[in-house]
Scaffold this motif. Sequence first.
Motif, short mmCIF file in Angstrom:
data_model
loop_
_atom_site.label_atom_id
_atom_site.label_comp_id
_atom_site.label_asym_id
_atom_site.label_seq_id
_atom_site.Cartn_x
_atom_site.Cartn_y
_atom_site.Cartn_z
N ASP A 40 0.86 -1.19 0.00
CA ASP A 40 0.00 0.00 0.00
C ASP A 40 0.89 1.24 0.00
O ASP A 40 1.49 1.59 1.03
N LEU A 41 0.99 1.89 -1.15
CA LEU A 41 1.86 3.07 -1.26
C LEU A 41 1.37 4.23 -0.41
O LEU A 41 2.15 5.10 -0.02
N ARG A 42 0.09 4.24 -0.08
CA ARG A 42 -0.43 5.32 0.76
C ARG A 42 0.20 5.26 2.15
O ARG A 42 0.46 6.30 2.77
N GLN A 43 0.46 4.06 2.65
CA GLN A 43 1.09 3.92 3.96
C GLN A 43 2.53 4.45 3.92
O GLN A 43 3.01 5.06 4.88
N LEU A 44 3.21 4.20 2.80
CA LEU A 44 4.58 4.71 2.67
C LEU A 44 4.59 6.24 2.65
O LEU A 44 5.43 6.88 3.32
N LYS A 45 3.67 6.83 1.89
CA LYS A 45 3.62 8.30 1.83
C LYS A 45 3.30 8.88 3.20
O LYS A 45 3.89 9.89 3.62
N ALA A 46 2.36 8.25 3.91
CA ALA A 46 2.03 8.73 5.25
C ALA A 46 3.22 8.56 6.18
O ALA A 46 3.50 9.42 7.03
N GLY A 47 3.95 7.44 6.02
CA GLY A 47 5.13 7.21 6.85
C GLY A 47 6.20 8.26 6.62
O GLY A 47 6.86 8.72 7.56
N ARG A 48 6.39 8.68 5.37
CA ARG A 48 7.35 9.75 5.08
C ARG A 48 6.93 11.04 5.79
O ARG A 48 7.78 11.75 6.37
N ARG A 49 5.64 11.36 5.74
CA ARG A 49 5.17 12.60 6.38
C ARG A 49 5.37 12.50 7.91
O ARG A 49 5.78 13.48 8.53
N TYR A 50 5.06 11.35 8.49
CA TYR A 50 5.20 11.18 9.93
C TYR A 50 6.67 11.30 10.35
O TYR A 50 6.99 11.90 11.38
N ALA A 51 7.55 10.72 9.54
CA ALA A 51 8.99 10.79 9.87
C ALA A 51 9.48 12.23 9.81
O ALA A 51 10.20 12.70 10.70
N ALA A 52 9.11 12.96 8.75
CA ALA A 52 9.54 14.35 8.61
C ALA A 52 8.91 15.26 9.65
O ALA A 52 9.51 16.26 10.05
N ALA A 53 7.71 14.89 10.11
CA ALA A 53 7.02 15.73 11.10
C ALA A 53 7.51 15.47 12.52
O ALA A 53 7.07 16.15 13.46
N GLY A 54 8.41 14.51 12.70
CA GLY A 54 8.96 14.25 14.02
C GLY A 54 8.03 13.48 14.93
O GLY A 54 8.11 13.62 16.16
N LEU A 55 7.15 12.65 14.37
CA LEU A 55 6.23 11.89 15.20
C LEU A 55 6.85 10.61 15.75
O LEU A 55 6.22 9.92 16.55
#
Length: 370
Positions: A40-55
């Motif tokens: 699921d590429l949507r999970q990867l995109k969300a994971g990138r955002r979470y990583a960059a957001a410092g979550l």
Amino acid sequence: MNDERVRGFPAFGATGARGKFATSWWGRAWVSAMEDTALDLRQLKAGRRYAAAGLVGPITVSPGRIAAVVDDVDGGPYRTELRLAELSEGDWTRFLDRVASRAGHLAALLDRDMPHDLVEAADDAGVHLLPVIGDLDPECDCPGWELPCKHAAALSFQASWLLDTDPFVLLLMRGLGEREIREELESRTAPREDFAAVAADRTPGELPDLAAFQPSGAPSIPAAPGVPAEAFALLTANASGQARALLAGEPWPGRRHDAVRLAAEFPAAAERLGEGANFRRAVAAWTFGGSAGLDVLEAPWSPPKAALAAARAALADVTEDEPVFNRNHCTAGETQLRLDRQGRWHPYRLEDGEWWPAGPPETDPGLLPG
């Protein structure tokens, strides 16, 4: 558990426009192992955002496991981890023996670098350091069912930053801590006292006249099924040269090093000796610069400050771009020069994201192709 086998890293925090994940080639291999498995590429995109957001919270690394607590804009926090199989005792023995057998490998690893050649040598010994598809096993207590979920993806992306700066993080996940690895390598490279004592009591005799061992001509050997006669001539010439080098006290450099040399000296046999882009690049480095060319490709080193200052001044006269130094690598615009230990500059060009040898070395960088 040995405290040396548990390492903690503070949270990265929000990074904003930090840039792409994983800048080292081994860090990119880590990310690819995770991305190539995802359904699921949507999970990867969300994971990138979470990583960059410092979550992602503080990260803990231990043998076979990397873990953190990951916040979520819609809930959480969630306990998340990635698992990677540890190497067996036999795998570690073969890997450490390979590292200790090459000074360049040893120096690079202790300087927190992981050359392609080191990983390839480990692969040849049946020891696979880098994860591939299916090796990373994500776990998370979030309600999602995806593998990986966005929390595990975020942890994996941030883990690539750790690997970029310290390949010992990967080796710890594979089972051994840095101090243990250093001690094992020291035990393999330290001179043996009993051998040193015996050697001190011996007076070596004079070597025979090596000229007497020069063959008067290549032996006549008929072709064998599937093996042309010229292959025997090549092997005979190489064996003769290696025998003379050993009699002269020169150490044998190792199987792959020798294969690269042979492929460079006998292009017709190159396909039989190795394959892949990394091998072709190594052959090109040897063709242009010999053994020093191969070393400058695979074993970065840190020149003295005086040498870097002189290099910066010399390069300022031949390029309009501000030179950027990374150890013995100097990048200016689309050109990269690498300094060997004899004070010569080796030119490189960028092809498909990798720097390739582009010509013979020169002491004066102004004489190199732009």
